[in-house]
Design an enzyme around this catalytic site. Structure first.
Site, PDB file in Angstrom:
ATOM      1  NE  ARG A 104      -3.992  -6.740 -42.661  1.00 12.05           N
ATOM      2  CZ  ARG A 104      -3.974  -7.313 -41.457  1.00 12.05           C
ATOM      3  NH1 ARG A 104      -3.740  -8.603 -41.353  1.00 12.05           N
ATOM      4  NH2 ARG A 104      -4.184  -6.598 -40.371  1.00 12.05           N
ATOM      5  CG  HIS A 131      -1.703  -2.471 -38.256  1.00 10.01           C
ATOM      6  ND1 HIS A 131      -2.985  -2.298 -38.753  1.00 10.01           N
ATOM      7  CD2 HIS A 131      -1.710  -3.694 -37.641  1.00 10.01           C
ATOM      8  CE1 HIS A 131      -3.712  -3.376 -38.472  1.00 10.01           C
ATOM      9  NE2 HIS A 131      -2.967  -4.224 -37.788  1.00 10.01           N
ATOM     10  CD  GLN A 134      -3.486  -3.930 -33.133  1.00  5.16           C
ATOM     11  OE1 GLN A 134      -3.955  -4.770 -33.892  1.00  5.16           O
ATOM     12  NE2 GLN A 134      -3.766  -3.935 -31.834  1.00  5.16           N
ATOM     13  CG  ASP A 226       4.334  -6.653 -34.644  1.00  3.22           C
ATOM     14  OD1 ASP A 226       3.748  -7.750 -34.697  1.00  3.22           O
ATOM     15  OD2 ASP A 226       4.335  -5.838 -35.601  1.00  3.22           O
ATOM     16  CB  CYS A 266      -0.586  -5.774 -32.939  1.00  3.29           C
ATOM     17  SG  CYS A 266       0.863  -6.516 -33.701  1.00  3.29           S
ATOM     18  NE  ARG A 294      -7.483  -3.490 -35.045  1.00  3.32           N
ATOM     19  CZ  ARG A 294      -6.906  -4.238 -35.984  1.00  3.32           C
ATOM     20  NH1 ARG A 294      -6.085  -5.211 -35.653  1.00  3.32           N
ATOM     21  NH2 ARG A 294      -7.119  -4.004 -37.272  1.00  3.32           N
TER      22      ARG A 294
HETATM   23  N1   CP Z   1      -3.458  -7.351 -35.231  1.00  2.25           N
HETATM   24  C1   CP Z   1      -3.945  -7.631 -36.451  1.00  2.25           C
HETATM   25  O1   CP Z   1      -4.020  -6.779 -37.347  1.00  2.25           O
HETATM   26  O2   CP Z   1      -4.373  -8.900 -36.588  1.00  2.25           O
HETATM   27  P1   CP Z   1      -4.746  -9.603 -37.962  1.00  2.25           P
HETATM   28  O3   CP Z   1      -3.490  -9.696 -38.776  1.00  2.25           O
HETATM   29  O4   CP Z   1      -5.271 -10.959 -37.551  1.00  2.25           O
HETATM   30  O5   CP Z   1      -5.789  -8.791 -38.660  1.00  2.25           O
HETATM   31  N1  NVA Z   2       4.033  -6.303 -38.165  1.00  3.70           N
HETATM   32  C1  NVA Z   2       3.037  -7.334 -38.358  1.00  3.70           C
HETATM   33  C2  NVA Z   2       1.720  -6.909 -37.796  1.00  3.70           C
HETATM   34  C3  NVA Z   2       0.620  -7.958 -37.880  1.00  3.70           C
HETATM   35  C4  NVA Z   2      -0.676  -7.491 -37.354  1.00  3.70           C
HETATM   36  C5  NVA Z   2       2.926  -7.657 -39.835  1.00  3.70           C
HETATM   37  O1  NVA Z   2       2.922  -6.726 -40.649  1.00  3.70           O
HETATM   38  O2  NVA Z   2       2.862  -8.839 -40.175  1.00  3.70           O
END
Ligand code: CP
Ligand code: NVA
Length: 311
Positions: A104, A131, A134, A226, A266, A294
């Protein structure tokens, strides 16, 4: 079920999945969910590196649990990737000890560099641009609730962000029509939109972006939102809150979609910002099914990237 390996060898973004691979992954995710014990030793002895530059609940826990349920394990690193040393060197250390790298990141380039230099598969666990994990879980959730993708319409309301990009690309590939509804200047990336529209030409889906809520929500079978300020954009939160408030998903906005439309998010959700309490807690909200999936979708993904148990 047989688990064909992904040709790209990595999931750097949604672009790494062909239509056939995405469909195969959906079938495998459904089977993994139905018969988890059949996969108990599928990745026995395999170890994943989990690298997080940003916070996480769902992604981190589901990859850890998923790796263990497949007979493997995961090692966690939280903090910047690179900095002490080049990302290329990080990749060429981790691939000597572990069988899979799940990252990430802020920059998409970090995921791309890990994939370029690592000899083991790399999974994008969220970057500023995409992402994809997701989106896999969300497509599984849509299939469970709507019975398929083709001929249905999703409206994504809010920021044209990483989540919007991944949902748009997955939708286009599976024939789900997708409208991204954002305030002016927060539209999705134009190149990604154009690529999604090219994919959609083959599946019959309509993919578009608009700033008009009424127009975009018409005939929507699912409404997705989101956070308004993604991780790394916290300093913009106040300014965004003012601009995005007309795009809050509340019961009046849901009334513009088809009756009984699913609500999707998400997570994490900010109640009374992008979504109201009554909508996220309503009967048509499937947010916790998305979270559950997930686990199943990512187990399928790991099975399609890692070539069986350790030898
Ligand atoms: N939806 C999602 O990716 O959640 P986290 O940021 O908690 O991993
Ligand atoms: N768009 C959000 C998604 C979190 C799962 C972010 O990047 O923070």
């Amino acid at each position: 079920m047989t688990t064909p390996l992904l040709a790209a060898g990595d999931l750097r973004s949604d672009f790494d999945l062909s239509v056939e691979e995405l469909r195969a992954l959906m079938d495998l995710a459904a089977d993994v969910k139905r018969s988890p014990s059949a996969y108990r030793s599928a990745l026995k002895g395999r170890i994943a590196s989990l690298l997080f530059e940003k916070p996480s609940l769902r992604t981190r826990i589901t990859f850890e649990v998923g790796a263990k349920q497949l007979g493997g394990d995961a090692i966690l690193h939280v903090g910047p990737i690179g900095g002490r040393e080049p990302v290329a060197d990080v990749a060429r250390n981790l691939d000597r000890w572990t069988d899979l790298i799940i990252a990430r990141t802020f920059a998409q380039q970090t995921v791309d560099d890990l994939a370029q230099y690592s000899r083991v598969p790399v999974i994008n666990a969220l970057s500023d641009m995409f992402h994809p994990c997701q989106a896999l879980a969300d497509m599984q959730t849509i299939q469970e609730h709507l019975g398929g993708w083709q001929g249905f319409h999703m409206a994504f309301v809010g920021d044209g962000n990483n989540m919007a990009h991944s949902m748009m690309l997955a939708s286009a590939r599976l024939g789900l029509s997708f409208t991204c509804i954002t305030p002016p200047t927060y539209e999705p990336n134009g190149d990604i939109l154009a690529r999604a529209q090219q994919f959609a030409a083959a599946t019959g889906a309509t993919i578009r972006a608009t700033t008009d809520l009424e127009d975009g929500l018409r005939n929507a079978d699912a409404v997705y939102t989101d956070v308004w300020a993604s991780m790394g954009q916290e300093h913009e939160a106040a300014a965004r809150a003012r601009l995005f408030s007309p795009y809050q998903v509340n019961s009046e906005l849901m009334a513009l979609a088809s009756p009984g439309a699913l609500f999707m998010h998400c997570l994490p959700a900010h109640r009374d910002e992008e979504v109201t309490e009554d909508v996220i807690e309503s009967k048509t909200s499937v947010v916790f099914d998305q979270a559950e999936n997930r686990l199943h979708a990512q187990k399928a993904l790991m099975l399609m990237l890692v070539d069986g148990p350790a030898r």
